[in-house]
Design a protein around this motif. Structure first.
Motif, short mmCIF file in Angstrom:
data_model
loop_
_atom_site.label_atom_id
_atom_site.label_comp_id
_atom_site.label_asym_id
_atom_site.label_seq_id
_atom_site.Cartn_x
_atom_site.Cartn_y
_atom_site.Cartn_z
N LEU A 212 0.74 -1.10 0.03
CA LEU A 212 -0.05 -0.04 0.07
C LEU A 212 0.91 1.15 -0.19
CD1 LEU A 212 -3.02 -0.88 2.57
CD2 LEU A 212 -2.77 -1.17 0.16
N TRP A 213 0.65 2.33 -0.66
CA TRP A 213 1.37 3.39 -0.80
C TRP A 213 0.57 4.64 -0.01
CZ3 TRP A 213 6.09 3.10 -3.07
CH2 TRP A 213 6.43 2.20 -3.56
N GLU A 214 1.37 5.18 0.87
CA GLU A 214 0.49 6.19 1.59
C GLU A 214 1.19 7.62 1.35
OE1 GLU A 214 0.36 7.26 6.50
OE2 GLU A 214 1.77 6.01 5.70
N VAL A 215 0.28 8.76 1.24
CA VAL A 215 0.71 9.86 0.84
C VAL A 215 0.32 10.51 2.26
CG1 VAL A 215 0.70 12.22 -0.29
CG2 VAL A 215 0.40 9.87 -1.56
N GLU A 216 1.40 11.35 2.96
CA GLU A 216 1.15 11.95 3.96
C GLU A 216 1.52 13.53 3.86
OE1 GLU A 216 3.77 13.25 6.54
OE2 GLU A 216 2.39 14.32 7.65
N HIS A 217 0.37 14.59 4.12
CA HIS A 217 0.57 15.82 3.64
C HIS A 217 -0.25 16.96 4.39
CE1 HIS A 217 -3.43 16.39 1.87
NE2 HIS A 217 -3.25 15.06 1.53
N THR A 218 -0.04 18.05 4.20
CA THR A 218 -0.54 19.25 4.84
C THR A 218 -1.20 20.08 3.87
OG1 THR A 218 1.45 20.36 4.83
CG2 THR A 218 1.13 19.10 6.99
N ALA A 219 -1.56 19.64 2.85
CA ALA A 219 -2.22 20.42 1.77
C ALA A 219 -3.94 20.48 2.10
CB ALA A 219 -2.07 19.95 0.50
N THR A 220 -4.23 20.89 3.21
CA THR A 220 -5.40 20.84 3.96
C THR A 220 -5.74 22.24 4.46
OG1 THR A 220 -4.58 20.43 5.93
CG2 THR A 220 -5.53 18.49 4.86
N PRO A 221 -7.16 22.49 4.38
CA PRO A 221 -7.75 23.79 4.44
C PRO A 221 -6.86 24.39 5.82
CG PRO A 221 -9.48 22.59 3.85
CD PRO A 221 -8.43 21.63 3.90
N ASP A 222 -6.85 23.55 7.00
CA ASP A 222 -6.43 24.09 8.24
C ASP A 222 -5.03 23.79 8.40
OD1 ASP A 222 -6.65 21.50 8.47
OD2 ASP A 222 -8.06 21.71 10.22
N GLY A 223 -4.26 23.19 7.34
CA GLY A 223 -2.64 23.14 7.57
C GLY A 223 -2.43 21.75 8.25
N ARG A 224 -3.52 21.04 8.73
CA ARG A 224 -3.05 19.80 9.33
C ARG A 224 -2.62 18.54 8.41
NH1 ARG A 224 -6.79 15.72 8.92
NH2 ARG A 224 -8.62 16.21 7.57
N HIS A 225 -2.02 17.47 9.03
CA HIS A 225 -1.58 16.43 8.39
C HIS A 225 -2.64 15.59 8.05
CE1 HIS A 225 2.41 17.69 10.09
NE2 HIS A 225 2.89 17.12 9.18
N MET A 226 -2.64 15.04 6.97
CA MET A 226 -3.81 14.23 6.27
C MET A 226 -3.25 13.06 5.71
SD MET A 226 -6.66 15.09 3.49
CE MET A 226 -7.65 13.75 2.77
N CYS A 227 -3.64 11.98 5.93
CA CYS A 227 -3.13 10.49 5.13
C CYS A 227 -4.08 10.05 4.16
CB CYS A 227 -3.23 9.61 6.32
SG CYS A 227 -2.93 7.92 5.90
N GLU A 228 -3.57 9.69 3.03
CA GLU A 228 -4.00 9.18 1.73
C GLU A 228 -3.55 7.78 1.72
OE1 GLU A 228 -4.99 11.82 -1.47
OE2 GLU A 228 -5.18 13.49 -0.04
N VAL A 229 -4.14 6.70 1.22
CA VAL A 229 -3.58 5.29 0.79
C VAL A 229 -4.08 5.03 -0.30
CG1 VAL A 229 -3.28 3.09 1.66
CG2 VAL A 229 -3.40 4.97 3.45
N TYR A 230 -3.17 4.35 -1.18
CA TYR A 230 -3.56 4.17 -2.62
C TYR A 230 -2.67 2.67 -2.74
CZ TYR A 230 -4.58 8.97 -3.25
OH TYR A 230 -5.14 10.01 -3.02
N MET A 231 -3.54 1.96 -3.89
CA MET A 231 -2.98 0.60 -4.08
C MET A 231 -1.76 0.62 -5.01
SD MET A 231 -4.87 -1.69 -2.51
CE MET A 231 -4.44 -3.07 -3.50
N SER A 232 -1.44 1.53 -5.47
CA SER A 232 -0.30 1.46 -6.38
C SER A 232 0.42 2.78 -6.21
CB SER A 232 -0.58 1.55 -7.79
OG SER A 232 -1.18 2.78 -8.52
N GLU A 233 1.89 2.83 -6.79
CA GLU A 233 2.75 4.05 -6.54
C GLU A 233 2.47 5.09 -7.39
OE1 GLU A 233 7.58 5.15 -6.67
OE2 GLU A 233 6.64 3.17 -7.22
N ASN A 234 1.96 4.50 -8.52
CA ASN A 234 1.53 5.69 -9.72
C ASN A 234 0.38 6.53 -9.26
OD1 ASN A 234 3.57 4.96 -11.38
ND2 ASN A 234 2.41 3.53 -12.68
#
Length: 248
Positions: A212-234
């Motif tokens: 599983l490929w996880e993107v962790e970022h702060t591109a949220t309206p309030d600047g908090r950390h957000m986690c997204e998970v995907y089945m492929s690197e692409n």
């Protein structure tokens, strides 16, 4: 309700380079860094992440030549590539480094070395052909892997995250490994965005592996950390680029 992001599991033995540090190291060792276009260097000021890979290589009679491709992901969703030429001027001599913003300039500089021209295949001795070297395997650890998968999927907030079928499959995981695909999160723009990409590899009872490929970022309206998970690197990289473009 968001689940606090679990950062403790991702602390590497040695901190990876940020995009800025990686660029500074390349520029610091390149003999011709002053020849790079100023516009290219300015664009790299907003890099979010980077990736480096070996492009070609030649080793013979004490002489060597390698070319590397260094690519940075920018805040506007575009990418910038620098080509690095590494070679020794004489057998036993220390390696010299050169950087080029254009692949054609790289080839021209490589041809001046007097070594056989580059081809699409790596030019290593027959016993060292890269296609004969097995791909590195994951180093798995048996440490509540099924529970790790459950927590990873629970904190994923993207609507297209892996579903119940994947969750059921990973409930049987016997071991796992976490690796960071990019350097540590870069900073971009006045809002201080950060991105990081992780691969969570799981070993199943029948010996197969699933990642599983996880993107962790702060591109949220309030600047908090957000986690997204995907089945492929692409899919994960595409998501990073889309968010960077929207925030640009």
């Amino acid at each position: 309700m968001s689940v606090p992001y679990e950062t403790a599991a991702y602390e590497p033995a040695e901190s990876p380079e940020s995009p800025e540090e990686h660029l500074a190291r390349l520029l610091g060792r390149a003999l011709n860094s002053f020849e790079l276009p100023d516009e290219v260097i300015r664009r790299l000021d907003c890099a979010l992440a980077y990736d480096s890979s070996l492009h070609s290589a030649y080793h013979s009679a004490g002489l060597h030549r390698e070319t590397y491709r260094h690519t940075w992901l920018l805040a506007d969703g575009s990418a910038v590539t620098l080509w690095e030429l590494v070679h020794n001027p004489a057998p036993g001599a220390a390696s010299e480094h050169e950087l080029y913003a254009d692949e054609e300039e790289l080839h021209a500089a490589s041809e001046q070395l007097g070594l056989p021209p580059e081809t699409r295949d790596f030019e290593l001795p027959a016993l060292m052909r890269l296609w004969a070297v097995p791909e590195p395997r994951h180093v798995f650890a048996s440490d509540d892997s099924a529970d790790h998968a459950r927590r990873l999927l629970r904190r994923a907030e993207n609507p297209d995250r892996p579903g119940a079928e994947t969750a059921a499959l990973l409930a049987t995981a016997t071991a796992h490994e976490i690796t960071q695909a990019f350097g540590r999160p870069g900073r971009a723009g006045r809002v201080g965005l950060s991105y990081a990409l992780y691969e969570h590899a799981f070993l199943l009872p029948d010996g197969t592996e699933i990642s599983l490929w996880e993107v962790e970022h702060t591109a949220t309206p309030d600047g908090r950390h957000m986690c997204e998970v995907y089945m492929s690197e692409n899919a994960a990289r595409d998501a990073m680029e889309r968010r960077a473009a929207r925030q640009g």
